[in-house]
Design an enzyme around this catalytic site. Structure first.
Site, PDB file in Angstrom:
ATOM      1  N   ASN A  10       0.857  -1.186   0.000  1.00  0.00           N
ATOM      2  CA  ASN A  10       0.000   0.000   0.000  1.00  0.00           C
ATOM      3  C   ASN A  10       0.895   1.239   0.000  1.00  0.00           C
ATOM      4  O   ASN A  10       1.494   1.574   1.023  1.00  0.00           O
ATOM      5  CB  ASN A  10      -0.900  -0.031   1.243  1.00  0.00           C
ATOM      6  CG  ASN A  10      -1.775   1.198   1.346  1.00  0.00           C
ATOM      7  OD1 ASN A  10      -1.831   2.025   0.438  1.00  0.00           O
ATOM      8  ND2 ASN A  10      -2.468   1.326   2.471  1.00  0.00           N
ATOM      9  N   LYS A  12       0.026   4.216  -0.253  1.00  0.00           N
ATOM     10  CA  LYS A  12      -0.670   5.352   0.387  1.00  0.00           C
ATOM     11  C   LYS A  12      -0.554   6.610  -0.490  1.00  0.00           C
ATOM     12  O   LYS A  12      -0.584   6.504  -1.712  1.00  0.00           O
ATOM     13  CB  LYS A  12      -0.149   5.546   1.815  1.00  0.00           C
ATOM     14  CG  LYS A  12      -0.260   4.243   2.640  1.00  0.00           C
ATOM     15  CD  LYS A  12      -0.067   4.409   4.112  1.00  0.00           C
ATOM     16  CE  LYS A  12      -0.224   3.046   4.796  1.00  0.00           C
ATOM     17  NZ  LYS A  12      -0.140   3.099   6.240  1.00  0.00           N
ATOM     18  N   HIS A  96      -9.399   0.979   5.113  1.00  0.00           N
ATOM     19  CA  HIS A  96      -8.118   1.194   5.799  1.00  0.00           C
ATOM     20  C   HIS A  96      -8.329   2.076   7.024  1.00  0.00           C
ATOM     21  O   HIS A  96      -9.143   3.008   7.001  1.00  0.00           O
ATOM     22  CB  HIS A  96      -7.100   1.835   4.842  1.00  0.00           C
ATOM     23  CG  HIS A  96      -5.718   1.804   5.403  1.00  0.00           C
ATOM     24  ND1 HIS A  96      -5.286   2.715   6.345  1.00  0.00           N
ATOM     25  CD2 HIS A  96      -4.689   0.945   5.200  1.00  0.00           C
ATOM     26  CE1 HIS A  96      -4.041   2.408   6.683  1.00  0.00           C
ATOM     27  NE2 HIS A  96      -3.648   1.347   6.005  1.00  0.00           N
ATOM     28  N   GLU A  98      -6.718   4.426   8.228  1.00  0.00           N
ATOM     29  CA  GLU A  98      -6.514   5.871   8.037  1.00  0.00           C
ATOM     30  C   GLU A  98      -7.806   6.519   7.530  1.00  0.00           C
ATOM     31  O   GLU A  98      -8.155   7.634   7.927  1.00  0.00           O
ATOM     32  CB  GLU A  98      -5.331   6.096   7.080  1.00  0.00           C
ATOM     33  CG  GLU A  98      -4.008   5.826   7.791  1.00  0.00           C
ATOM     34  CD  GLU A  98      -2.888   5.316   6.899  1.00  0.00           C
ATOM     35  OE1 GLU A  98      -3.001   5.384   5.668  1.00  0.00           O
ATOM     36  OE2 GLU A  98      -1.894   4.820   7.463  1.00  0.00           O
ATOM     37  N   GLU A 166      -4.976  -5.140  10.655  1.00  0.00           N
ATOM     38  CA  GLU A 166      -3.947  -4.122  10.816  1.00  0.00           C
ATOM     39  C   GLU A 166      -4.185  -3.361  12.122  1.00  0.00           C
ATOM     40  O   GLU A 166      -4.992  -2.412  12.155  1.00  0.00           O
ATOM     41  CB  GLU A 166      -4.000  -3.122   9.658  1.00  0.00           C
ATOM     42  CG  GLU A 166      -3.801  -3.753   8.299  1.00  0.00           C
ATOM     43  CD  GLU A 166      -3.321  -2.718   7.295  1.00  0.00           C
ATOM     44  OE1 GLU A 166      -2.198  -2.866   6.816  1.00  0.00           O
ATOM     45  OE2 GLU A 166      -4.056  -1.762   7.016  1.00  0.00           O
ATOM     46  N   GLY A 172       2.762   2.237  10.790  1.00  0.00           N
ATOM     47  CA  GLY A 172       3.671   3.361  10.624  1.00  0.00           C
ATOM     48  C   GLY A 172       4.420   3.754  11.884  1.00  0.00           C
ATOM     49  O   GLY A 172       5.032   4.814  11.938  1.00  0.00           O
ATOM     50  N   SER A 212       3.827  -2.110  10.263  1.00  0.00           N
ATOM     51  CA  SER A 212       5.280  -2.108  10.471  1.00  0.00           C
ATOM     52  C   SER A 212       5.965  -3.405  10.051  1.00  0.00           C
ATOM     53  O   SER A 212       6.971  -3.806  10.639  1.00  0.00           O
ATOM     54  CB  SER A 212       5.616  -1.761  11.928  1.00  0.00           C
ATOM     55  OG  SER A 212       5.218  -0.424  12.210  1.00  0.00           O
TER      56      SER A 212
HETATM   57  O1  G3H Z   1      -1.744  -0.601   4.621  1.00  0.00           O
HETATM   58  C1  G3H Z   1      -0.686  -0.745   5.234  1.00  0.00           C
HETATM   59  C2  G3H Z   1      -0.596  -0.470   6.633  1.00  0.00           C
HETATM   60  O2  G3H Z   1      -1.168   0.741   6.955  1.00  0.00           O
HETATM   61  C3  G3H Z   1       0.765  -0.691   7.220  1.00  0.00           C
HETATM   62  O3  G3H Z   1       1.589   0.434   7.064  1.00  0.00           O
HETATM   63  O4  G3H Z   1       3.674  -0.921   6.986  1.00  0.00           O
HETATM   64  O5  G3H Z   1       3.771   1.569   7.089  1.00  0.00           O
HETATM   65  O6  G3H Z   1       3.042   0.246   9.072  1.00  0.00           O
HETATM   66  P1  G3H Z   1       3.111   0.336   7.588  1.00  0.00           P
END
Ligand code: G3H
Length: 249
Positions: A10, A12, A96, A98, A166, A172, A212
């Protein structure tokens, strides 16, 4: 029933055209296990979807990061499921954390979106996960069960659904769930699906972990019996994403 390992990247709201091309070149040059072993899907921002689709190796696929809850029309700024289908985009990420947190997407809204995207023949990566506060108060399973129920209430055919667990506190932050923490929730989720949706679906639906994940921690997580892959954020923009794909074997 064997569940094929699934690795999603992803991206983002990141990247320029040049950066996106560089990531795709890295992926295209990578030697990874075959498509029979691992399914790889990368999810660039909307504006780069067609570019990535046109450049990306044919054994990897692309996903949008969102789509509108119903047929397109007078919904300024939205992108409809029909448009994604029209562009040949096979996958979409829905729910997601977010978007749940920043854009107030409720469980019911996410359930409606998943159902509508599936009705248009998109495949869906549906995201669920608890906040730190919810985990610390002992309500992790109640939260993820309620999020999953809102999807299950609207969906009958789970063939094209991947469930992404997640935990919000792991996204993150560099604080990855331990393999035992991930396995515990994935196992409980499968039990929940078994009791509330059906044994066949519980056995076949892929439950992937996100939060993460990186090249160093993926192997041990991948070794957990109910961890069927990953949804990777930050590390999916880096060459170590290839190592994460390789953790399938
Ligand atoms: O969609 C992915 C997740 O939000 C994980 O993000 O690997 O940066 O923690 P991350």
């Amino acid at each position: 029933m064997a569940r094929k390992f699934f690795v999603g990247g992803n991206w983002k709201c990141s990247g320029t055209t040049e950066e996106v091309k560089k990531i795709v070149t890295t992926l295209n040059e990578a030697e990874v296990p075959s498509h029979d072993v691992v399914e790889v899907v990368v999810s660039p921002p909307f504006v780069f979807l067609t570019l990535v689709k046109s450049l990306l190796r044919s054994d990897f696929h692309v996903a949008a990061q969102n789509c509108w809850v119903r047929k397109g029309g007078a919904f300024t700024g939205e992108v409809s499921a029909e448009m994604l289908v029209n562009l040949g985009i096979p996958w979409v990420i829905i729910g997601h954390s977010e978007r749940r947190a920043l854009l107030n997407e409720s469980n019911e809204f996410v359930g409606d979106k998943v159902a509508y995207a599936l009705s248009q023949c998109l495949k869906v990566i549906a995201c669920i996960g608890e906040t730190l506060e919810q985990r610390e108060s002992g309500s992790t399973m109640a939260v993820v069960a309620a999020q999953t129920k809102a999807i299950a209430d609207k969906v009958t055919n789970w063939d094209n659904v991947v469930l992404a667990y997640e935990p919000v506190w792991a996204i993150g932050t560099g604080k990855v769930a331990t393999p035992a923490q991930a396995q515990e929730v994935h196992c409980e989720l499968r039990k929940w699906l078994n009791q509330n949706v059906g044994a066949d679906i519980a056995a076949s639906v892929r439950i992937i972990y996100g939060g993460s994940v990186n090249g160093a921690n993926c192997k041990e997580l991948a070794g957990q019996p109910d961890v069927d892959g990953f949804l990777v954020g930050g590390a999916s923009l880096k060459p170590e994403f290839v190592d994460i794909i390789k953790s399938a074997t």
